[in-house]
Design a protein around this motif. Structure first.
Motif, PDB file in Angstrom:
ATOM      1  N   ALA A 119       0.822  -1.215   0.000  1.00  0.00           N
ATOM      2  CA  ALA A 119       0.000   0.000   0.000  1.00  0.00           C
ATOM      3  C   ALA A 119       0.849   1.256   0.000  1.00  0.00           C
ATOM      4  CB  ALA A 119      -0.919   0.010   1.214  1.00  0.00           C
ATOM      5  N   GLY A 120       2.132   1.128   0.379  1.00  0.00           N
ATOM      6  CA  GLY A 120       3.021   2.282   0.412  1.00  0.00           C
ATOM      7  C   GLY A 120       4.467   1.849   0.517  1.00  0.00           C
ATOM      8  N   ILE A 121       5.336   2.641  -0.090  1.00  0.00           N
ATOM      9  CA  ILE A 121       6.773   2.343  -0.079  1.00  0.00           C
ATOM     10  C   ILE A 121       7.554   3.619   0.189  1.00  0.00           C
ATOM     11  CG2 ILE A 121       6.540   0.393  -1.672  1.00  0.00           C
ATOM     12  CD1 ILE A 121       7.615   2.244  -3.906  1.00  0.00           C
ATOM     13  N   CYS A 122       8.860   3.464   0.370  1.00  0.00           N
ATOM     14  CA  CYS A 122       9.736   4.622   0.540  1.00  0.00           C
ATOM     15  C   CYS A 122      11.002   4.430  -0.282  1.00  0.00           C
ATOM     16  CB  CYS A 122      10.092   4.834   2.014  1.00  0.00           C
ATOM     17  SG  CYS A 122      11.085   3.513   2.757  1.00  0.00           S
ATOM     18  N   ASN A 123      11.775   5.494  -0.399  1.00  0.00           N
ATOM     19  CA  ASN A 123      13.088   5.362  -1.020  1.00  0.00           C
ATOM     20  C   ASN A 123      14.055   4.751  -0.004  1.00  0.00           C
ATOM     21  OD1 ASN A 123      13.354   7.569   0.715  1.00  0.00           O
ATOM     22  ND2 ASN A 123      14.482   8.823  -0.742  1.00  0.00           N
ATOM     23  N   GLU A 124      15.270   4.469  -0.430  1.00  0.00           N
ATOM     24  CA  GLU A 124      16.221   3.795   0.465  1.00  0.00           C
ATOM     25  C   GLU A 124      16.561   4.646   1.681  1.00  0.00           C
ATOM     26  OE1 GLU A 124      19.625   1.918  -1.261  1.00  0.00           O
ATOM     27  OE2 GLU A 124      18.560   1.417  -3.111  1.00  0.00           O
ATOM     28  N   GLU A 125      16.514   5.969   1.521  1.00  0.00           N
ATOM     29  CA  GLU A 125      16.874   6.857   2.627  1.00  0.00           C
ATOM     30  C   GLU A 125      15.719   7.054   3.612  1.00  0.00           C
ATOM     31  OE1 GLU A 125      19.486   7.097  -0.658  1.00  0.00           O
ATOM     32  OE2 GLU A 125      17.330   7.561  -0.626  1.00  0.00           O
ATOM     33  N   GLY A 126      14.503   6.780   3.185  1.00  0.00           N
ATOM     34  CA  GLY A 126      13.353   6.899   4.077  1.00  0.00           C
ATOM     35  C   GLY A 126      12.762   8.289   4.182  1.00  0.00           C
ATOM     36  N   ASN A 127      13.245   9.243   3.378  1.00  0.00           N
ATOM     37  CA  ASN A 127      12.691  10.602   3.429  1.00  0.00           C
ATOM     38  C   ASN A 127      11.620  10.842   2.373  1.00  0.00           C
ATOM     39  OD1 ASN A 127      14.947  10.548   1.497  1.00  0.00           O
ATOM     40  ND2 ASN A 127      14.540  12.738   1.241  1.00  0.00           N
ATOM     41  N   VAL A 128      11.466   9.903   1.430  1.00  0.00           N
ATOM     42  CA  VAL A 128      10.423  10.002   0.403  1.00  0.00           C
ATOM     43  C   VAL A 128       9.491   8.815   0.554  1.00  0.00           C
ATOM     44  CG1 VAL A 128       9.910  10.093  -2.065  1.00  0.00           C
ATOM     45  CG2 VAL A 128      12.002  11.183  -1.184  1.00  0.00           C
ATOM     46  N   VAL A 129       8.221   9.088   0.777  1.00  0.00           N
ATOM     47  CA  VAL A 129       7.214   8.038   0.973  1.00  0.00           C
ATOM     48  C   VAL A 129       6.073   8.249  -0.010  1.00  0.00           C
ATOM     49  CG1 VAL A 129       5.480   7.110   2.563  1.00  0.00           C
ATOM     50  CG2 VAL A 129       7.764   7.657   3.406  1.00  0.00           C
ATOM     51  N   GLY A 130       5.601   7.144  -0.603  1.00  0.00           N
ATOM     52  CA  GLY A 130       4.423   7.186  -1.454  1.00  0.00           C
ATOM     53  C   GLY A 130       3.435   6.134  -1.000  1.00  0.00           C
ATOM     54  N   MET A 131       2.151   6.476  -1.030  1.00  0.00           N
ATOM     55  CA  MET A 131       1.126   5.535  -0.594  1.00  0.00           C
ATOM     56  C   MET A 131      -0.179   5.838  -1.322  1.00  0.00           C
ATOM     57  SD  MET A 131       0.481   7.140   3.224  1.00  0.00           S
ATOM     58  CE  MET A 131      -0.743   5.929   3.710  1.00  0.00           C
ATOM     59  N   MET A 132      -1.000   4.801  -1.528  1.00  0.00           N
ATOM     60  CA  MET A 132      -2.296   5.008  -2.166  1.00  0.00           C
ATOM     61  C   MET A 132      -3.374   5.465  -1.183  1.00  0.00           C
ATOM     62  SD  MET A 132      -1.899   4.907  -5.335  1.00  0.00           S
ATOM     63  CE  MET A 132      -3.630   5.181  -5.711  1.00  0.00           C
ATOM     64  N   PRO A 133      -3.499   4.911   0.017  1.00  0.00           N
ATOM     65  CA  PRO A 133      -4.511   5.396   0.965  1.00  0.00           C
ATOM     66  C   PRO A 133      -4.252   6.848   1.369  1.00  0.00           C
ATOM     67  CG  PRO A 133      -3.753   3.209   1.566  1.00  0.00           C
ATOM     68  CD  PRO A 133      -2.808   3.711   0.518  1.00  0.00           C
ATOM     69  N   HIS A 134      -5.313   7.507   1.855  1.00  0.00           N
ATOM     70  CA  HIS A 134      -5.290   8.944   2.137  1.00  0.00           C
ATOM     71  C   HIS A 134      -5.202   9.248   3.631  1.00  0.00           C
ATOM     72  CE1 HIS A 134      -6.426  10.593  -1.889  1.00  0.00           C
ATOM     73  NE2 HIS A 134      -6.924   9.377  -2.054  1.00  0.00           N
ATOM     74  N   PRO A 135      -4.013   9.424   4.200  1.00  0.00           N
ATOM     75  CA  PRO A 135      -3.933   9.732   5.635  1.00  0.00           C
ATOM     76  C   PRO A 135      -4.536  11.089   5.980  1.00  0.00           C
ATOM     77  CG  PRO A 135      -1.791  10.019   4.588  1.00  0.00           C
ATOM     78  CD  PRO A 135      -2.676   9.351   3.581  1.00  0.00           C
ATOM     79  N   GLU A 136      -4.534  12.016   5.016  1.00  0.00           N
ATOM     80  CA  GLU A 136      -5.085  13.358   5.275  1.00  0.00           C
ATOM     81  C   GLU A 136      -6.599  13.314   5.483  1.00  0.00           C
ATOM     82  OE1 GLU A 136      -5.670  12.940   0.856  1.00  0.00           O
ATOM     83  OE2 GLU A 136      -4.230  12.253   2.369  1.00  0.00           O
ATOM     84  N   ARG A 137      -7.235  12.204   5.103  1.00  0.00           N
ATOM     85  CA  ARG A 137      -8.674  12.040   5.313  1.00  0.00           C
ATOM     86  C   ARG A 137      -8.965  11.217   6.564  1.00  0.00           C
ATOM     87  NH1 ARG A 137     -10.841  10.665  -0.856  1.00  0.00           N
ATOM     88  NH2 ARG A 137     -10.065  12.596  -1.830  1.00  0.00           N
ATOM     89  N   ALA A 138      -7.954  11.001   7.372  1.00  0.00           N
ATOM     90  CA  ALA A 138      -8.116  10.206   8.602  1.00  0.00           C
ATOM     91  C   ALA A 138      -7.349  10.868   9.738  1.00  0.00           C
ATOM     92  CB  ALA A 138      -7.624   8.779   8.389  1.00  0.00           C
ATOM     93  N   VAL A 139      -7.688  12.135  10.008  1.00  0.00           N
ATOM     94  CA  VAL A 139      -6.975  12.878  11.053  1.00  0.00           C
ATOM     95  C   VAL A 139      -7.901  13.262  12.209  1.00  0.00           C
ATOM     96  CG1 VAL A 139      -5.209  13.747   9.479  1.00  0.00           C
ATOM     97  CG2 VAL A 139      -7.305  15.073   9.820  1.00  0.00           C
TER      98      VAL A 139
END
Length: 230
Positions: free
Chosen positions: A180-200
């Motif tokens: 559902a989500g991954i990051c780059n090797e350094e961990g500072n770039v994250v991509g995900m399909m679910p919407h965390p901004e809609r669950a705050v």
């Protein structure tokens, strides 16, 4: 800490993203148009969901050429924090900031409902506030959220602990390895399909996404020798 919410023609989750930052961490946040050529003032860049450039050709295929993308690449290389959600995730993969690709849902249907995610990596800037194995409930809204990569790339993602979230239980789109989500090797770039901004907020059905915004603020404060936020 200053946040930028990138706005492309066709973005429709930019307001949700900006409000999520304001409501969860109360830090300065600006809308930044896709023609921007300087992001040096920002510590975190958020690429929201929607239908950038109408999703013509392929989701994110045109957005990757926007002027702001060269600045996002530069920010990522400098170690700044970058989060791409839904269409934002698609854009980051198209731009080569994250591996793999997002293709049509296996069902060929648009899926829009809450899903359960398992937190697989708590070492990223956006997940340090969770515990490994936490189950969180976050909504999805996509027709092309099926994460695909070849076997070699998948083995690398697994070996480097770059899988950040997996679908727990039902896999809504057919993503390889339930990703559902991954990051780059350094961990500072994250991509995900679910919407965390809609669950705050519990008013939205879940507050589980708020931890992502608090996590990145803590990552920034730790980097700058300041006290963390809870």
């Amino acid at each position: 800490m200053k946040f930028a919410v990138i706005v492309f023609p066709g973005s429709n989750c930019d307001i949700d993203m900006l409000k999520a930052v304001e409501d969860t961490v109360g830090q300065p946040v600006d809308y930044v148009w896709h023609t921007a050529t300087d992001l040096s003032a920002y510590d975190a860049i958020l690429v929201p969901g929607g239908f950038s450039y109408g999703d013509y050709l392929r989701c994110g295929a045109i957005a990757q050429f926007a002027p702001v993308m060269s600045e996002i690449r530069k920010a990522a290389e400098q170690g700044k924090f970058v989060l791409g959600v839904c269409n934002g995730f698609q854009i980051l993969t198209e731009a080569g900031l994250l591996p793999g690709a997002l293709i049509r849902n296996k069902s060929l249907k648009f899926r829009c409902h809450p899903v359960d995610l398992r937190v697989e990596n708590t070492k990223t800037a956006f997940t340090n506030g969770y515990e490994h194995g936490d189950l969180i409930r976050i909504p999805i809204a996509h027709g092309e959220g099926n994460f695909y990569c070849d076997d070699e790339t998948l083995a690398k993602l697994q070996a480097n602990e770059q899988i950040v979230f997996r679908y727990a239980g039902d896999n809504p789109n057919g993503s390889v390895d339930d990703i559902a989500g991954i990051c780059n090797e350094e961990g500072n770039v994250v991509g995900m399909m679910p919407h965390p901004e809609r669950a705050v907020s519990e008013l939205l059905g879940s507050a589980d996404g708020a931890g992502m915004f608090k996590s990145v603020l803590n990552a920034w404060r730790e980097r700058n020798g300041a006290a963390s936020v809870r």
